[in-house]
Design an enzyme around this catalytic site. Structure first.
Site, PDB file in Angstrom:
ATOM      1  N   ASP A  17       0.866  -1.188   0.000  1.00  0.00           N
ATOM      2  CA  ASP A  17       0.000   0.000   0.000  1.00  0.00           C
ATOM      3  C   ASP A  17       0.894   1.227   0.000  1.00  0.00           C
ATOM      4  O   ASP A  17       2.109   1.136   0.232  1.00  0.00           O
ATOM      5  CB  ASP A  17      -0.909  -0.016   1.233  1.00  0.00           C
ATOM      6  CG  ASP A  17      -1.831   1.203   1.291  1.00  0.00           C
ATOM      7  OD1 ASP A  17      -2.601   1.406   0.332  1.00  0.00           O
ATOM      8  OD2 ASP A  17      -1.771   1.963   2.271  1.00  0.00           O
ATOM      9  N   SER A  18       0.292   2.374  -0.208  1.00  0.00           N
ATOM     10  CA  SER A  18       1.048   3.626  -0.192  1.00  0.00           C
ATOM     11  C   SER A  18       1.502   4.005   1.215  1.00  0.00           C
ATOM     12  O   SER A  18       2.379   4.838   1.378  1.00  0.00           O
ATOM     13  CB  SER A  18       0.200   4.762  -0.774  1.00  0.00           C
ATOM     14  OG  SER A  18      -0.980   4.936  -0.002  1.00  0.00           O
ATOM     15  N   CYS A  80      -4.139  -1.098  -2.259  1.00  0.00           N
ATOM     16  CA  CYS A  80      -4.221   0.346  -2.476  1.00  0.00           C
ATOM     17  C   CYS A  80      -5.163   0.547  -3.646  1.00  0.00           C
ATOM     18  O   CYS A  80      -4.934  -0.007  -4.729  1.00  0.00           O
ATOM     19  CB  CYS A  80      -2.834   0.910  -2.790  1.00  0.00           C
ATOM     20  SG  CYS A  80      -2.840   2.646  -3.347  1.00  0.00           S
ATOM     21  N   GLU A 159      -3.005   8.786   8.579  1.00  0.00           N
ATOM     22  CA  GLU A 159      -1.568   8.583   8.750  1.00  0.00           C
ATOM     23  C   GLU A 159      -1.054   9.270  10.020  1.00  0.00           C
ATOM     24  O   GLU A 159      -0.105   8.811  10.645  1.00  0.00           O
ATOM     25  CB  GLU A 159      -0.813   9.125   7.526  1.00  0.00           C
ATOM     26  CG  GLU A 159      -1.083   8.380   6.227  1.00  0.00           C
ATOM     27  CD  GLU A 159      -0.257   7.112   6.061  1.00  0.00           C
ATOM     28  OE1 GLU A 159       0.766   6.967   6.767  1.00  0.00           O
ATOM     29  OE2 GLU A 159      -0.650   6.268   5.240  1.00  0.00           O
ATOM     30  N   CYS A 191     -10.780   3.508  -0.324  1.00  0.00           N
ATOM     31  CA  CYS A 191      -9.372   3.694   0.031  1.00  0.00           C
ATOM     32  C   CYS A 191      -9.157   2.857   1.281  1.00  0.00           C
ATOM     33  O   CYS A 191      -9.990   2.901   2.203  1.00  0.00           O
ATOM     34  CB  CYS A 191      -9.055   5.164   0.314  1.00  0.00           C
ATOM     35  SG  CYS A 191      -7.371   5.440   0.938  1.00  0.00           S
ATOM     36  N   HIS A 193      -7.363   3.230   3.710  1.00  0.00           N
ATOM     37  CA  HIS A 193      -7.255   4.011   4.942  1.00  0.00           C
ATOM     38  C   HIS A 193      -8.627   4.223   5.591  1.00  0.00           C
ATOM     39  O   HIS A 193      -8.722   4.343   6.812  1.00  0.00           O
ATOM     40  CB  HIS A 193      -6.660   5.401   4.644  1.00  0.00           C
ATOM     41  CG  HIS A 193      -5.198   5.411   4.334  1.00  0.00           C
ATOM     42  ND1 HIS A 193      -4.675   4.855   3.196  1.00  0.00           N
ATOM     43  CD2 HIS A 193      -4.138   5.937   5.012  1.00  0.00           C
ATOM     44  CE1 HIS A 193      -3.367   5.042   3.171  1.00  0.00           C
ATOM     45  NE2 HIS A 193      -3.014   5.690   4.268  1.00  0.00           N
TER      46      HIS A 193
END
Length: 278
Positions: A17-18, A80, A159, A191, A193
Site C-alpha cells: 500500500d502507499s 491500495c 496517517e 481507500c 485508509h
C-alpha cells in the site's frame, strides 16, 4: 517464468500500500486466513498516491512488486485502491504469480448490496478520477448510478493517527454532505485508509447507508484465489504476528506504533527499504 504448480503453499503473501491503509487488508487476511504468512510493504516515503499520475504510480508499484518477488512471495495483494486502478493491469502482464487488487471485490459487493441502484464511492483523487469502480459496477449492474467524491484529506488524517478527532469529524461532514443528499443507499470506502475512520463516516452518513469495506472482500477473494490455484497454506493458523514481516520506505518506528494499534498487537517493528533502488 514461474510455474504456478511449483509455488510453495507455505510461501508468504505479499501485500503493499502507499502507507498504513493496507494494514486494514492485512487485518482481514489474518482474520480470514490465519495460516498465511504476510510480507507487507508500506510506501510511507511517497504517500499519498492519490494525486500522482498513472505513470508515477505504475513505476512505484513495479518497484514494490520487484522487492516483494525478491522476498519469495507466492501471491501479491495490491492493497491500495489508486494503485489497483492505475497499475494492476500492467502488473498482471509483468509477473506470473497470482495478483489481485481491492477494486473488483469491492465493486462486486456494492453492486450486490444496493437496493435502489444508487452507489457512492469515496476515495483519493486518483481512484475517483479513474472511474474504475463505476466501470466494474456497470458490468455487473448496468442500471446502477454511481456518485463519486474525492476525499484527499482522509489519508493524511489517518496517517497522523487522528482517527477519532473533532478535525476528522468536521472534514468528514464537509466531504460527505453532498453525498448524503444524493440518495445513495450504499457507500464504498474506496481507500484502504478509510475503514480506520469507519465510525466517523457511518455517523455522518447515517444507518440507512450500507458501507462496503473492500478490505474484507479482498481477503475473501484472496482465499478463493489461493484455493483455486492450490497454494492455500494447509497448516493450522495462529494469531502470532511474529511470523509476518513489515517493511516501509520511511519512518519505520512511527509505522510500527501505528501498526500495533491497527492489528492489536504490541511490539510490531518494520524495516526500512530503499525502494527506489528496485
Amino acid at each position: 517464468m514461474t510455474d504456478i504448480k511449483k509455488l510453495s503453499a507455505s510461501a508468504p503473501i505479499g501485500v503493499f500500500d502507499s502507507g498504513v491503509g493496507g494494514l486494514t487488508v492485512v487485518n482481514e487476511i489474518i482474520s480470514q486466513i490465519p495460516s498465511e504468512r504476510i510480507v507487507y510493504f508500506g510506501d510511507t516515503a511517497r504517500v499519498p498516491y492519490g494525486g500522482k499520475s498513472k505513470e508515477t504510480i505504475t513505476m512505484y508499484a513495479e518497484q514494490i512488486v520487484r522487492f516483494l518477488l525478491e522476498q519469495g512471495v507466492k501471491a501479491i495483494v495490491v492493497a491500495c485502491n489508486t494503485a489497483s486502478a492505475y497499475a494492476l493491469d500492467t502488473l498482471e502482464k509483468e509477473i506470473d504469480i497470482p495478483i489481485i487488487g481491492v477494486v473488483k471485490p469491492g465493486a462486486k459487493t456494492a453492486a450486490e448490496t444496493t437496493k435502489n441502484g444508487r452507489i457512492g464511492i469515496i476515495g483519493t483523487e486518483g481512484t475517483v478520477g479513474s472511474r474504475i469502480y463505476e466501470q466494474y459496477i456497470s458490468r455487473i449492474s448496468p442500471a446502477s448510478h454511481v456518485v463519486g467524491k474525492a476525499c484527499p484529506l482522509f489519508c493524511p488524517l489517518v496517517e497522523e493517527g487522528l482517527l477519532d478527532d473533532p478535525v476528522t469529524d468536521e472534514i468528514a461532514r464537509r466531504y460527505l454532505e453532498g453525498m448524503k443528499g444524493s440518495g445513495i443507499d450504499t457507500l464504498i470506502l474506496g481507500c484502504t485508509h478509510y475503514p480506520l475512520i469507519r465510525t466517523t463516516i457511518e455517523r455522518v452518513m447515517g444507518k440507512d447507508v450500507a458501507l462496503v469495506n473492500p478490505a474484507w472482500e479482498t481477503a475473501h477473494a484472496l482465499k478463493d484465489l489461493l484455493t483455486e490455484e492450490g497454494i492455500l497454506n494447509p497448516e493450522a493458523g495462529d494469531a502470532d504476528l511474529k511470523k509476518h514481516r513489515f517493511y516501509v520506505s520511511d519512518s519505520a518506528e512511527k509505522f510500527g506504533r501505528f501498526a500495533s494499534t491497527v492489528l492489536k498487537y504490541e511490539g510490531i517493528s518494520a524495516e526500512t527499504v530503499r525502494i527506489e533502488e528496485y
